[in-house]
Design a protein around this motif. Structure first.
Motif, PDB file in Angstrom:
ATOM      1  N   ALA A   1       0.826  -1.203   0.000  1.00  0.00           N
ATOM      2  CA  ALA A   1       0.000   0.000   0.000  1.00  0.00           C
ATOM      3  C   ALA A   1       0.862   1.255   0.000  1.00  0.00           C
ATOM      4  O   ALA A   1       0.565   2.230  -0.707  1.00  0.00           O
ATOM      5  CB  ALA A   1      -0.927   0.000   1.211  1.00  0.00           C
ATOM      6  N   ALA A   2       1.934   1.242   0.766  1.00  0.00           N
ATOM      7  CA  ALA A   2       2.818   2.402   0.807  1.00  0.00           C
ATOM      8  C   ALA A   2       3.497   2.620  -0.535  1.00  0.00           C
ATOM      9  O   ALA A   2       3.621   3.759  -1.007  1.00  0.00           O
ATOM     10  CB  ALA A   2       3.860   2.218   1.911  1.00  0.00           C
ATOM     11  N   THR A   3       3.917   1.543  -1.180  1.00  0.00           N
ATOM     12  CA  THR A   3       4.547   1.650  -2.494  1.00  0.00           C
ATOM     13  C   THR A   3       3.559   2.174  -3.527  1.00  0.00           C
ATOM     14  O   THR A   3       3.889   3.030  -4.349  1.00  0.00           O
ATOM     15  CB  THR A   3       5.097   0.281  -2.930  1.00  0.00           C
ATOM     16  OG1 THR A   3       6.004  -0.184  -1.936  1.00  0.00           O
ATOM     17  CG2 THR A   3       5.797   0.367  -4.271  1.00  0.00           C
ATOM     18  N   GLY A   4       2.348   1.674  -3.501  1.00  0.00           N
ATOM     19  CA  GLY A   4       1.322   2.138  -4.434  1.00  0.00           C
ATOM     20  C   GLY A   4       0.978   3.603  -4.222  1.00  0.00           C
ATOM     21  O   GLY A   4       0.804   4.359  -5.177  1.00  0.00           O
ATOM     22  N   ALA A   5       0.894   4.014  -2.958  1.00  0.00           N
ATOM     23  CA  ALA A   5       0.582   5.413  -2.666  1.00  0.00           C
ATOM     24  C   ALA A   5       1.717   6.326  -3.122  1.00  0.00           C
ATOM     25  O   ALA A   5       1.473   7.415  -3.665  1.00  0.00           O
ATOM     26  CB  ALA A   5       0.331   5.589  -1.178  1.00  0.00           C
ATOM     27  N   ALA A   6       2.950   5.884  -2.919  1.00  0.00           N
ATOM     28  CA  ALA A   6       4.088   6.692  -3.358  1.00  0.00           C
ATOM     29  C   ALA A   6       4.115   6.812  -4.874  1.00  0.00           C
ATOM     30  O   ALA A   6       4.376   7.888  -5.422  1.00  0.00           O
ATOM     31  CB  ALA A   6       5.385   6.074  -2.851  1.00  0.00           C
ATOM     32  N   ALA A   7       3.835   5.724  -5.581  1.00  0.00           N
ATOM     33  CA  ALA A   7       3.815   5.760  -7.044  1.00  0.00           C
ATOM     34  C   ALA A   7       2.703   6.672  -7.547  1.00  0.00           C
ATOM     35  O   ALA A   7       2.902   7.445  -8.493  1.00  0.00           O
ATOM     36  CB  ALA A   7       3.653   4.356  -7.600  1.00  0.00           C
ATOM     37  N   ALA A   8       1.532   6.600  -6.928  1.00  0.00           N
ATOM     38  CA  ALA A   8       0.410   7.452  -7.334  1.00  0.00           C
ATOM     39  C   ALA A   8       0.729   8.923  -7.081  1.00  0.00           C
ATOM     40  O   ALA A   8       0.379   9.789  -7.882  1.00  0.00           O
ATOM     41  CB  ALA A   8      -0.851   7.040  -6.588  1.00  0.00           C
ATOM     42  N   ALA A   9       1.399   9.216  -5.967  1.00  0.00           N
ATOM     43  CA  ALA A   9       1.749  10.602  -5.660  1.00  0.00           C
ATOM     44  C   ALA A   9       2.748  11.142  -6.668  1.00  0.00           C
ATOM     45  O   ALA A   9       2.663  12.300  -7.093  1.00  0.00           O
ATOM     46  CB  ALA A   9       2.314  10.687  -4.246  1.00  0.00           C
TER      47      ALA A   9
ATOM     48  N   VAL B   1       3.117  10.229  -9.790  1.00  0.00           N
ATOM     49  CA  VAL B   1       2.452  10.435 -11.072  1.00  0.00           C
ATOM     50  C   VAL B   1       1.529  11.644 -11.012  1.00  0.00           C
ATOM     51  O   VAL B   1       1.431  12.415 -11.967  1.00  0.00           O
ATOM     52  CB  VAL B   1       1.659   9.167 -11.465  1.00  0.00           C
ATOM     53  CG1 VAL B   1       0.771   9.426 -12.668  1.00  0.00           C
ATOM     54  CG2 VAL B   1       2.626   8.036 -11.760  1.00  0.00           C
ATOM     55  N   ALA B   2       0.860  11.859  -9.895  1.00  0.00           N
ATOM     56  CA  ALA B   2      -0.125  12.913  -9.785  1.00  0.00           C
ATOM     57  C   ALA B   2       0.483  14.295  -9.577  1.00  0.00           C
ATOM     58  O   ALA B   2      -0.140  15.299  -9.917  1.00  0.00           O
ATOM     59  CB  ALA B   2      -1.077  12.612  -8.625  1.00  0.00           C
ATOM     60  N   LEU B   3       1.672  14.381  -9.039  1.00  0.00           N
ATOM     61  CA  LEU B   3       2.276  15.677  -8.773  1.00  0.00           C
ATOM     62  C   LEU B   3       2.654  16.367 -10.072  1.00  0.00           C
ATOM     63  O   LEU B   3       3.086  15.726 -11.020  1.00  0.00           O
ATOM     64  CB  LEU B   3       3.525  15.517  -7.909  1.00  0.00           C
ATOM     65  CG  LEU B   3       3.290  15.143  -6.456  1.00  0.00           C
ATOM     66  CD1 LEU B   3       4.620  14.925  -5.754  1.00  0.00           C
ATOM     67  CD2 LEU B   3       2.507  16.221  -5.740  1.00  0.00           C
ATOM     68  N   PRO B   4       2.497  17.686 -10.111  1.00  0.00           N
ATOM     69  CA  PRO B   4       2.924  18.403 -11.322  1.00  0.00           C
ATOM     70  C   PRO B   4       4.439  18.362 -11.461  1.00  0.00           C
ATOM     71  O   PRO B   4       5.169  18.202 -10.496  1.00  0.00           O
ATOM     72  CB  PRO B   4       2.433  19.833 -11.084  1.00  0.00           C
ATOM     73  CG  PRO B   4       2.272  19.948  -9.618  1.00  0.00           C
ATOM     74  CD  PRO B   4       1.946  18.576  -9.108  1.00  0.00           C
ATOM     75  N   ARG B   5       4.891  18.505 -12.654  1.00  0.00           N
ATOM     76  CA  ARG B   5       6.316  18.423 -12.941  1.00  0.00           C
ATOM     77  C   ARG B   5       6.983  19.769 -12.628  1.00  0.00           C
ATOM     78  O   ARG B   5       7.319  20.536 -13.512  1.00  0.00           O
ATOM     79  CB  ARG B   5       6.539  18.071 -14.400  1.00  0.00           C
ATOM     80  CG  ARG B   5       5.831  16.825 -14.833  1.00  0.00           C
ATOM     81  CD  ARG B   5       6.781  15.664 -14.728  1.00  0.00           C
ATOM     82  NE  ARG B   5       6.117  14.477 -15.264  1.00  0.00           N
ATOM     83  CZ  ARG B   5       6.124  13.339 -14.654  1.00  0.00           C
ATOM     84  NH1 ARG B   5       6.716  13.205 -13.508  1.00  0.00           N
ATOM     85  NH2 ARG B   5       5.516  12.308 -15.170  1.00  0.00           N
ATOM     86  N   LEU B   6       7.198  20.045 -11.367  1.00  0.00           N
ATOM     87  CA  LEU B   6       7.804  21.304 -10.955  1.00  0.00           C
ATOM     88  C   LEU B   6       9.319  21.283 -11.047  1.00  0.00           C
ATOM     89  O   LEU B   6       9.939  22.313 -11.282  1.00  0.00           O
ATOM     90  CB  LEU B   6       7.395  21.629  -9.508  1.00  0.00           C
ATOM     91  CG  LEU B   6       5.899  21.824  -9.269  1.00  0.00           C
ATOM     92  CD1 LEU B   6       5.638  22.059  -7.798  1.00  0.00           C
ATOM     93  CD2 LEU B   6       5.376  22.996 -10.077  1.00  0.00           C
ATOM     94  N   ALA B   7       9.914  20.136 -10.862  1.00  0.00           N
ATOM     95  CA  ALA B   7      11.368  20.052 -10.799  1.00  0.00           C
ATOM     96  C   ALA B   7      12.024  20.038 -12.177  1.00  0.00           C
ATOM     97  O   ALA B   7      13.217  20.215 -12.281  1.00  0.00           O
ATOM     98  CB  ALA B   7      11.783  18.803 -10.025  1.00  0.00           C
ATOM     99  N   THR B   8      11.260  19.843 -13.244  1.00  0.00           N
ATOM    100  CA  THR B   8      11.848  19.764 -14.574  1.00  0.00           C
ATOM    101  C   THR B   8      11.255  20.842 -15.475  1.00  0.00           C
ATOM    102  O   THR B   8      10.339  20.584 -16.243  1.00  0.00           O
ATOM    103  CB  THR B   8      11.602  18.378 -15.203  1.00  0.00           C
ATOM    104  OG1 THR B   8      10.191  18.140 -15.203  1.00  0.00           O
ATOM    105  CG2 THR B   8      12.302  17.284 -14.432  1.00  0.00           C
ATOM    106  N   PRO B   9      11.780  22.062 -15.401  1.00  0.00           N
ATOM    107  CA  PRO B   9      11.265  23.109 -16.291  1.00  0.00           C
ATOM    108  C   PRO B   9      11.692  22.846 -17.732  1.00  0.00           C
ATOM    109  O   PRO B   9      12.741  22.268 -17.986  1.00  0.00           O
ATOM    110  CB  PRO B   9      11.926  24.385 -15.750  1.00  0.00           C
ATOM    111  CG  PRO B   9      13.161  23.910 -15.084  1.00  0.00           C
ATOM    112  CD  PRO B   9      12.843  22.542 -14.537  1.00  0.00           C
ATOM    113  N   GLU B  10      10.866  23.274 -18.635  1.00  0.00           N
ATOM    114  CA  GLU B  10      11.180  23.071 -20.042  1.00  0.00           C
ATOM    115  C   GLU B  10      12.173  24.132 -20.494  1.00  0.00           C
ATOM    116  O   GLU B  10      11.943  25.320 -20.337  1.00  0.00           O
ATOM    117  CB  GLU B  10       9.917  23.151 -20.891  1.00  0.00           C
ATOM    118  CG  GLU B  10       8.967  21.998 -20.648  1.00  0.00           C
ATOM    119  CD  GLU B  10       7.773  22.056 -21.574  1.00  0.00           C
ATOM    120  OE1 GLU B  10       7.873  22.680 -22.644  1.00  0.00           O
ATOM    121  OE2 GLU B  10       6.755  21.477 -21.210  1.00  0.00           O
TER     122      GLU B  10
END
Length: 67
Positions: A17-25, A27-36
């Motif tokens: 459950a913890a692994t699934g929640a981390a993976a979902a988070a 994927v769901a988070l916006p891509r803030l760390a990689t500016p174009e």
């Protein structure tokens, strides 16, 4: 030796459950760390003109590569 315990079902499901929640988070988070960033490649021409040359070495290769 240490007393080895059998893995419990509760621990397995908690980890899954913890692994699934981390993976979902992730994927769901916006891509803030990689500016174009647009990068333009600068390719300088070779000093000697470059490109393909039909040298004796290449001719001998073609002779050996024939079927």
């Amino acid at each position: 030796m240490q007393d080895q315990q059998k893995p419990s079902r509760r621990g397995f499901f908690f980890g899954a459950a913890a692994t699934g929640a981390a993976a979902a988070a992730i994927v769901a988070l916006p891509r803030l760390a990689t500016p174009e960033v647009q990068v333009e490649a600068v390719i300088a021409p070779p000093e000697n003109g470059g490109g393909y040359r039909l040298s004796e070495h290449v001719k001998s290769y073609y002779k050996t590569a024939r079927l």
